[in-house]
Design an enzyme around this catalytic site. Structure first.
Site, PDB file in Angstrom:
ATOM      1  N   GLU A 127     -38.341  -1.584  18.000  1.00 38.32           N
ATOM      2  CA  GLU A 127     -38.275  -0.739  19.218  1.00 38.32           C
ATOM      3  C   GLU A 127     -38.990  -1.344  20.420  1.00 38.32           C
ATOM      4  O   GLU A 127     -39.794  -0.678  21.068  1.00 38.32           O
ATOM      5  CB  GLU A 127     -38.841   0.656  18.915  1.00 38.32           C
ATOM      6  N   ASN A 170     -35.331  -4.576  14.911  1.00 39.23           N
ATOM      7  CA  ASN A 170     -34.825  -3.232  14.589  1.00 39.23           C
ATOM      8  C   ASN A 170     -35.006  -2.312  15.797  1.00 39.23           C
ATOM      9  O   ASN A 170     -36.062  -2.334  16.442  1.00 39.23           O
ATOM     10  CB  ASN A 170     -35.636  -2.689  13.398  1.00 39.23           C
ATOM     11  N   HIS A 206     -29.930   6.891  14.099  1.00 39.68           N
ATOM     12  CA  HIS A 206     -30.312   8.307  14.050  1.00 39.68           C
ATOM     13  C   HIS A 206     -29.333   9.060  14.955  1.00 39.68           C
ATOM     14  O   HIS A 206     -29.419   8.956  16.182  1.00 39.68           O
ATOM     15  CB  HIS A 206     -31.744   8.500  14.557  1.00 39.68           C
ATOM     16  N   GLU A 235     -31.835   3.167   9.311  1.00 36.58           N
ATOM     17  CA  GLU A 235     -32.525   4.463   9.268  1.00 36.58           C
ATOM     18  C   GLU A 235     -31.531   5.603   9.450  1.00 36.58           C
ATOM     19  O   GLU A 235     -31.796   6.587  10.160  1.00 36.58           O
ATOM     20  CB  GLU A 235     -33.615   4.535  10.350  1.00 36.58           C
ATOM     21  N   ASP A 237     -29.454   8.732   9.684  1.00 35.52           N
ATOM     22  CA  ASP A 237     -29.384  10.169   9.414  1.00 35.52           C
ATOM     23  C   ASP A 237     -28.526  10.798  10.502  1.00 35.52           C
ATOM     24  O   ASP A 237     -28.427  10.271  11.609  1.00 35.52           O
ATOM     25  CB  ASP A 237     -30.747  10.852   9.241  1.00 35.52           C
TER      26      ASP A 237
HETATM   27  C1  XIL Z   1     -40.831   8.137  11.226  1.00 38.13           C
HETATM   28  C2  XIL Z   1     -41.152   8.738   9.861  1.00 38.13           C
HETATM   29  O1  XIL Z   1     -39.952   9.149   9.253  1.00 38.13           O
HETATM   30  C3  XIL Z   1     -42.093   9.912  10.037  1.00 38.13           C
HETATM   31  O2  XIL Z   1     -42.545  10.359   8.767  1.00 38.13           O
HETATM   32  C4  XIL Z   1     -43.292   9.531  10.891  1.00 38.13           C
HETATM   33  O3  XIL Z   1     -44.071  10.674  11.144  1.00 38.13           O
HETATM   34  C5  XIL Z   1     -42.847   8.922  12.206  1.00 38.13           C
HETATM   35  O4  XIL Z   1     -42.003   7.813  11.934  1.00 38.13           O
HETATM   36  N1  XIL Z   1     -38.031   4.922  14.001  1.00 38.13           N
HETATM   37  C6  XIL Z   1     -38.652   4.184  13.028  1.00 38.13           C
HETATM   38  C7  XIL Z   1     -39.281   4.881  11.871  1.00 38.13           C
HETATM   39  O5  XIL Z   1     -38.596   2.949  13.062  1.00 38.13           O
HETATM   40  O6  XIL Z   1     -40.433   4.214  11.421  1.00 38.13           O
HETATM   41  C8  XIL Z   1     -39.625   6.304  12.210  1.00 38.13           C
HETATM   42  O7  XIL Z   1     -40.092   6.945  11.018  1.00 38.13           O
HETATM   43  C9  XIL Z   1     -38.437   7.022  12.795  1.00 38.13           C
HETATM   44  C10 XIL Z   1     -37.993   6.362  14.061  1.00 38.13           C
END
Ligand code: XIL
Length: 302
Positions: A127, A170, A206, A235, A237
């Site tokens: 990020e 990422n 996401h 990641e 969802d």
């Molecule tokens: C999130 C986790 O799922 C949570 O448990 C934590 O509180 C915050 O981080 N981008 C990422 C992940 O790269 O590491 C993040 O994970 C979600 C967004």
């Protein structure tokens, strides 16, 4: 095949999930994990604040728990993440440039060394770009004090630490073609041209009603793959429920399968019960570990 992992493997891909060490003792959690998935990403346990809360004092207990569980079940591990502005202990932001540079390189080296030979791919930098139309870097201690070269430096340090792990950049909101993904694309292209070590790009994916699966998702994955890197969905969802959610999951799986260098997909959690999207139901298993329509859609698409 009858599980996500085995079906993905039959297509030369992996199917992973984020895992929290604190849930491994819950039998339904562990059995769903062990049955369905063949890649794991520690959800928080490898982040900077979790492993080096105090400078040069490392603790790997919960992360080691996940790695040894995964290894015992024949699952691979994605390392997440080495350099990120978030979940960063306060002491890092307080350092001056020279100290910050050595702290960053020390962190990368020590963490990667601890897991040498055990990690399929590392999210070396997470990020680093802003949202919106600027295509600019995000403000962070690394960007602000070390300048734009910190990403290149992080990747070079990472390659030196463990040449056997794939090294990924990422990010989120880079899933379709837009100013942010264009900026990441330009960076990866530059790295490949100049021989800066990078092997893969992670697309967090996401998705929700404000940010649905982009129509050009596959095309965007393909253009990165065409630069000579693997692409990974890291990641995943998708907020929602029922057939609409299932249809969105199908799009994601189909996009990955259509891109030969899409190495695999990871959902950001085993069950809705523990999703970081606490108000939502974005995953494949419901709060009772029941298979949702989204699960069936993924298994069918694989
Ligand atoms: C999130 C986790 O799922 C949570 O448990 C934590 O509180 C915050 O981080 N981008 C990422 C992940 O790269 O590491 C993040 O994970 C979600 C967004």
């Amino acid at each position: 095949a009858t599980t996500l992992g085995a079906s993905a493997a039959a297509k030369g891909r992996y199917f992973g999930t984020a895992v929290a060490a604190g849930h491994l003792g819950e039998s339904a959690y562990a059995s769903t994990l062990d049955t369905e998935f063949n890649m794991v990403t520690p959800e928080n346990e490898m982040k900077w604040d979790a492993v080096e809360g105090t400078r040069n004092s490392f603790g790997f207990g919960p992360a080691d728990q996940i790695v040894s569980h995964a290894q015992g079940k024949g699952m691979k591990v994605r390392g997440h993440t080495l350099v990120w502005h978030s979940q960063l202990p306060g002491w890092v932001g307080g350092l001056g440039a020279d100290d910050l540079r050595s702290a960053m390189n020390n962190h990368i080296t020590k963490v990667m060394d601890h897991y040498k030979g055990k990690i399929y791919a590392w999210d070396v930098v997470n990020e680093a770009y802003q949202d919106g139309s600027s295509g600019a870097r995000r403000s962070s201690p690394f960007q602000d004090k070390l300048g734009s070269g910190f990403i290149e430096e992080a990747f070079r340090t990472a390659r030196a630490a463990d040449s056997g792990a794939k090294l990924c950049y990422n990010d989120y909101n880079t899933d379709g073609q837009n100013a942010k993904s264009n900026a990441v694309y330009a960076m990866v292209k530059d790295f490949k041209q100049r021989g800066v070590p990078i092997d893969c790009v992670g697309f967090q994916s996401h998705f929700n009603s404000n940010s649905p699966v982009p129509g050009d998702y596959q095309a965007n994955l393909q253009r990165f793959a065409d630069l000579g890197v693997d692409v990974q969905i890291t990641e995943l969802d998708i907020e929602g429920s029922g057939s609409a959610q299932a249809a969105s999951y199908t799009k994601v799986v189909n996009a990955c399968l259509a891109v030969s260098r899409c190495a695999g997909m990871t959902v950001w959690g085993v069950t809705d019960k523990y999703s970081w999207r606490s108000s939502g139901t974005p995953l494949l298993f419901d709060g009772n570990y029941g298979k949702k329509p989204a699960y069936t859609a993924v298994l069918t698409a694989l």
